[in-house]
Design a protein around this motif. Structure first.
Motif, mmCIF file in Angstrom:
data_model
loop_
_atom_site.group_PDB
_atom_site.id
_atom_site.type_symbol
_atom_site.label_atom_id
_atom_site.label_comp_id
_atom_site.label_asym_id
_atom_site.label_seq_id
_atom_site.Cartn_x
_atom_site.Cartn_y
_atom_site.Cartn_z
ATOM 1 N N ASP A 188 0.850 -1.180 0.000
ATOM 2 C CA ASP A 188 0.000 0.000 0.000
ATOM 3 C C ASP A 188 0.894 1.241 0.000
ATOM 4 O O ASP A 188 1.977 1.239 0.606
ATOM 5 C CB ASP A 188 -0.898 0.010 1.236
ATOM 6 C CG ASP A 188 -1.928 -1.107 1.205
ATOM 7 O OD1 ASP A 188 -2.269 -1.552 0.105
ATOM 8 O OD2 ASP A 188 -2.368 -1.539 2.290
ATOM 9 N N PRO A 189 0.474 2.321 -0.683
ATOM 10 C CA PRO A 189 1.346 3.499 -0.825
ATOM 11 C C PRO A 189 1.916 4.029 0.482
ATOM 12 O O PRO A 189 3.108 4.346 0.559
ATOM 13 C CB PRO A 189 0.425 4.522 -1.503
ATOM 14 C CG PRO A 189 -0.540 3.691 -2.290
ATOM 15 C CD PRO A 189 -0.773 2.474 -1.454
ATOM 16 N N ALA A 190 1.093 4.118 1.530
ATOM 17 C CA ALA A 190 1.592 4.647 2.799
ATOM 18 C C ALA A 190 2.645 3.734 3.403
ATOM 19 O O ALA A 190 3.672 4.187 3.929
ATOM 20 C CB ALA A 190 0.437 4.851 3.771
ATOM 21 N N ASP A 191 2.412 2.425 3.329
ATOM 22 C CA ASP A 191 3.383 1.471 3.860
ATOM 23 C C ASP A 191 4.680 1.515 3.061
ATOM 24 O O ASP A 191 5.783 1.473 3.627
ATOM 25 C CB ASP A 191 2.805 0.058 3.834
ATOM 26 C CG ASP A 191 1.642 -0.117 4.793
ATOM 27 O OD1 ASP A 191 1.557 0.667 5.760
ATOM 28 O OD2 ASP A 191 0.823 -1.028 4.567
ATOM 29 N N ALA A 192 4.551 1.588 1.722
ATOM 30 C CA ALA A 192 5.739 1.640 0.869
ATOM 31 C C ALA A 192 6.572 2.880 1.168
ATOM 32 O O ALA A 192 7.808 2.820 1.242
ATOM 33 C CB ALA A 192 5.329 1.616 -0.604
ATOM 34 N N ALA A 199 6.799 4.535 3.961
ATOM 35 C CA ALA A 199 7.461 4.395 5.254
ATOM 36 C C ALA A 199 8.672 3.470 5.153
ATOM 37 O O ALA A 199 9.738 3.756 5.721
ATOM 38 C CB ALA A 199 6.477 3.872 6.294
ATOM 39 N N VAL A 200 8.536 2.358 4.419
ATOM 40 C CA VAL A 200 9.644 1.425 4.252
ATOM 41 C C VAL A 200 10.790 2.070 3.488
ATOM 42 O O VAL A 200 11.960 1.973 3.879
ATOM 43 C CB VAL A 200 9.160 0.142 3.546
ATOM 44 C CG1 VAL A 200 10.345 -0.737 3.158
ATOM 45 C CG2 VAL A 200 8.203 -0.640 4.444
ATOM 46 N N VAL A 201 10.463 2.761 2.395
ATOM 47 C CA VAL A 201 11.492 3.413 1.587
ATOM 48 C C VAL A 201 12.232 4.468 2.396
ATOM 49 O O VAL A 201 13.467 4.594 2.333
ATOM 50 C CB VAL A 201 10.872 4.030 0.322
ATOM 51 C CG1 VAL A 201 11.853 4.999 -0.351
ATOM 52 C CG2 VAL A 201 10.460 2.938 -0.652
ATOM 53 N N ARG A 202 11.491 5.256 3.159
ATOM 54 C CA ARG A 202 12.114 6.320 3.952
ATOM 55 C C ARG A 202 13.176 5.755 4.884
ATOM 56 O O ARG A 202 14.255 6.320 5.025
ATOM 57 C CB ARG A 202 11.042 7.066 4.755
ATOM 58 C CG ARG A 202 11.572 8.310 5.467
ATOM 59 C CD ARG A 202 10.507 8.957 6.339
ATOM 60 N NE ARG A 202 9.296 9.254 5.581
ATOM 61 C CZ ARG A 202 8.119 8.688 5.800
ATOM 62 N NH1 ARG A 202 7.986 7.771 6.759
ATOM 63 N NH2 ARG A 202 7.072 9.019 5.080
ATOM 64 N N ARG A 203 12.882 4.625 5.498
ATOM 65 C CA ARG A 203 13.840 4.013 6.418
ATOM 66 C C ARG A 203 15.000 3.372 5.673
ATOM 67 O O ARG A 203 16.171 3.549 6.034
ATOM 68 C CB ARG A 203 13.125 2.960 7.269
ATOM 69 C CG ARG A 203 14.029 2.244 8.258
ATOM 70 C CD ARG A 203 14.495 3.174 9.373
ATOM 71 N NE ARG A 203 15.160 2.416 10.432
ATOM 72 C CZ ARG A 203 16.453 2.526 10.741
ATOM 73 N NH1 ARG A 203 17.216 3.364 10.070
ATOM 74 N NH2 ARG A 203 16.980 1.811 11.719
ATOM 75 N N LEU A 204 14.705 2.598 4.617
ATOM 76 C CA LEU A 204 15.755 1.885 3.905
ATOM 77 C C LEU A 204 16.763 2.819 3.250
ATOM 78 O O LEU A 204 17.951 2.485 3.139
ATOM 79 C CB LEU A 204 15.141 0.972 2.835
ATOM 80 C CG LEU A 204 14.348 -0.235 3.318
ATOM 81 C CD1 LEU A 204 13.735 -0.955 2.134
ATOM 82 C CD2 LEU A 204 15.217 -1.193 4.134
ATOM 83 N N LEU A 205 16.312 3.991 2.797
ATOM 84 C CA LEU A 205 17.192 4.899 2.070
ATOM 85 C C LEU A 205 17.673 6.070 2.925
ATOM 86 O O LEU A 205 18.265 7.012 2.405
ATOM 87 C CB LEU A 205 16.487 5.419 0.807
ATOM 88 C CG LEU A 205 16.066 4.348 -0.207
ATOM 89 C CD1 LEU A 205 15.487 4.998 -1.453
ATOM 90 C CD2 LEU A 205 17.234 3.435 -0.571
ATOM 91 N N SER A 206 17.464 5.997 4.222
ATOM 92 C CA SER A 206 17.938 7.078 5.085
ATOM 93 C C SER A 206 19.459 6.993 5.227
ATOM 94 O O SER A 206 20.039 5.897 5.251
ATOM 95 C CB SER A 206 17.291 6.985 6.469
ATOM 96 O OG SER A 206 17.781 5.861 7.184
#
Length: 595
Positions: A331-335, A337-344
């Motif tokens: 889901d867009p919101a979940d994606a 959040a995951v991207v924000r953490r993985l690419l921080s």
């Protein structure tokens, strides 16, 4: 790092237009379109349809597509999501009821809704300038009059001859005319696909170019193509699992699919912005790995040294573990959040700190505040082979560990596109006789586990391996690149980016240099095995390098000297307008063209 003593080919330079692909006929076609006034999107579309004919063992109309592009009018990178979703009837319960514990690697039950053709037509309508009849004329001519059979294609056909003759008679009739397996360099046509393309090109009624293309799209999505596929797929046939099953794709599923465009995900490496597709692809693997490697000095990541290969490999293992644990059509919101953490930046530094002097054999996803999914970790010591790993690995069941094709185009106005079409291989499922192509098997990249982020579910896209790349400098596009290779796509591109962006090699030098990849990750392809600590290195890396890698704990397989990676690339200097192009010499099939 010293540059190679010589290049297999020059890096092409010019200012008019550049094309590079995995087959010379597609590159020549795309360049022909540019010469006749078409733009990069006209050229890429024409070249892509030629790839259906020239490399039918690597892609087809029943497959899928991912592209990253930017227009001359607006340089923000965009992703064309031509990955089809799971049909309405593709449920975990249905597959379990069929007696399956994995999605098969061959057979129509593994088919996602075909996305490639409709996506190319959409791109042509939105960003191209040519009429559909002119764009398709090249592929129609090759399908009618034939193309030379490349050695890879001949090997694939010889491998599946018994499967076709015994279980897939429509494929046998189409690809082995007269009951003979085509030999290398023989001429092989596809009259049925030529007729399909003619019907699409002549179905384009309307007063405008766009309206005529939209009419052809309707013929594909809700007309004769959807009807023929649905009727044919419903007949039970042999799958790679050893059983007979009917496909579940219907005409309604065709109508459900619509291409979409979304902003690219980006990360910085050595001052360059790298743009990729989202978590429904494996694109973020490259971004994650680059964010780790940016914490090392150039000499520590030099791919010509054992230390550099080790560091790059360990970064890839960590990124690929995150792929298995967190990636999927979320889901867009979940994606987000995951991207924000993985690419921080903090996460990249944290993960880089896990890279030690000894090879890891563990599955190590990170801590991002989400419970990681651990897939079945099935070891297959025979999954790594030295006879051309990364090329199509097809067995008599039709199983393939995955490969594809690629095309890059940049025009004199600054339009640029990197596209990776795949799926719908001739060996993926029985050919629909009146259409001249087979369905793809992208659903094999889903898990029959409701807890998996890349689980099978109607309407969800499988997590594709297709992963083209766009590079930007100061917000302006400067390169488009990509490669076939399934799970190796972002691995081989990572090596290329390190060599060009950190070490200063030119495009052809970087493509020609020895390549490698890790197999210490669950495969995206049936039967989903892995080799802990596995590392496949081209022989040209040298014995001393291989010995040191083994001392560091890597399970090294030495492959042929020119066996890995099939990258192509086009570049553009936005200040001078100078264009470049390069293509992979491995297999003597990919070429760049331009002036």
């Amino acid at each position: 790092m010293d540059a190679p003593a010589h290049k297999t080919r020059p890096t092409l330079r010019g200012s008019f237009g550049m094309c590079a692909s995995t087959h010379w006929l597609a590159s020549a076609t795309a360049q022909s379109v540019l010469e006749r006034g078409g733009n990069a999107f006209d050229a890429a579309t024409a070249g892509a349809f030629v790839l259906h004919v020239a490399e039918p063992h690597l892609n087809g109309p029943g497959g899928d597509l991912v592209a990253v592009f930017a227009t001359a009018a607006g340089s923000s990178p965009l992703v064309l999501a031509g990955q089809g979703h799971a049909p309405r009837g593709a449920t975990i319960e249905h597959f379990r009821a069929e007696g399956l514990d994995h999605v098969p690697g061959a057979g129509a039950l593994a088919a996602a809704v075909p996305g490639a053709v409709d996506s190319w037509l959409w791109l042509l309508a939105e960003f191209g300038t040519w009429e559909l009849t002119d764009v398709l004329a090249y592929a129609i001519d090759y399908a009618e009059h034939g193309v030379p059979v490349v050695p890879q294609l001949a090997r694939v056909l010889a491998t599946v001859e018994d499967l076709f003759r015994t279980h897939w008679p429509t494929s046998y009739a189409l690809w082995m005319p007269g009951g003979q397996v085509p030999q290398p360099n023989a001429t092989l046509g596809n009259p049925a696909y030529a007729q399909t393309l003619r019907r699409l090109s002549t179905s384009g009624a309307g007063e405008t170019r766009t309206a005529r293309i939209e009419s052809a799209r309707r013929a594909w999505r809700t007309g004769f193509v959807a009807a023929a596929v649905a009727k044919f797929a419903a007949t039970p046939h042999r799958h790679s699992s050893g059983g007979d099953h009917a496909g579940v794709v219907t005409a309604a599923d065709f109508a459900d699919f619509l291409p979409s465009v979304e902003p690219a995900l980006t990360a910085e490496f050595r001052g360059i912005t790298v743009a990729k597709a989202g978590l429904w692809s494996q694109g973020p693997v490259l971004l994650e790995a680059l964010s780790m490697l940016d914490h090392f000095d150039d000499e520590q990541i030099d791919p010509s040294t054992a230390g550099g290969i080790h560091t790059i490999t360990e970064a890839l293992k960590l990124a690929m573990a995150d792929r298995e644990a967190f990636y999927g059509d979320l889901d867009p919101a979940d994606a987000q959040a995951v991207v924000r953490r993985l690419l921080s930046p903090r996460y990249g530094k944290e993960r880089a700190g896990l890279i030690g002097p000894v090879a890891s054999t563990a599955f190590r996803p990170g801590d991002i505040g989400v419970t990681p999914y651990t897939p079945p970790l099935v070891t297959d010591q025979h999954a790594v082979r030295a006879d051309g790993v990364g090329e199509p690995t097809v067995q008599q069941t039709g199983q393939t560990r995955g490969d594809t094709c690629h095309i890059d185009v940049v025009d004199r106005w600054g339009n640029i596109i990197s596209a990776t079409p795949s799926g719908g291989w001739l060996q993926s499922s029985p050919a629909v006789p009146e259409l001249g192509f087979a369905l793809g098997t992208r659903l094999q990249m889903t898990w029959l586990d409701p807890a998996a982020p890349s689980r099978l579910a109607p309407g969800r896209r499988p997590r594709t391996t297709l992963s083209p790349t766009l590079l930007l400098r100061d917000g302006r596009p400067v390169a488009a690149l990509g490669t076939p290779g399934g799970d190796q796509q972002d691995q081989w591109q990572l090596i290329y980016l390190v060599r060009t962006l950190a070490l200063g090699l030119d495009p052809q030098e970087a493509i020609d240099a020895p390549a490698f990849h890790t197999t210490s990750v669950p495969s995206s392809f049936w039967p989903r095995t892995w080799t802990p600590g596995g590392l496949v290195v081209e022989e040209r890396a040298g014995g001393a390098v291989v010995d040191e890698l083994r001392e560091r704990g890597h399970d090294v397989t030495v492959s042929g000297p020119w066996s890995q990676g099939r990258l192509s690339v086009v570049t553009r200097d936005p200040d001078s307008g100078v264009l470049q192009a390069a293509a992979n010499p491995r297999g003597a099939q990919g070429y760049a063209a331009g002036r």
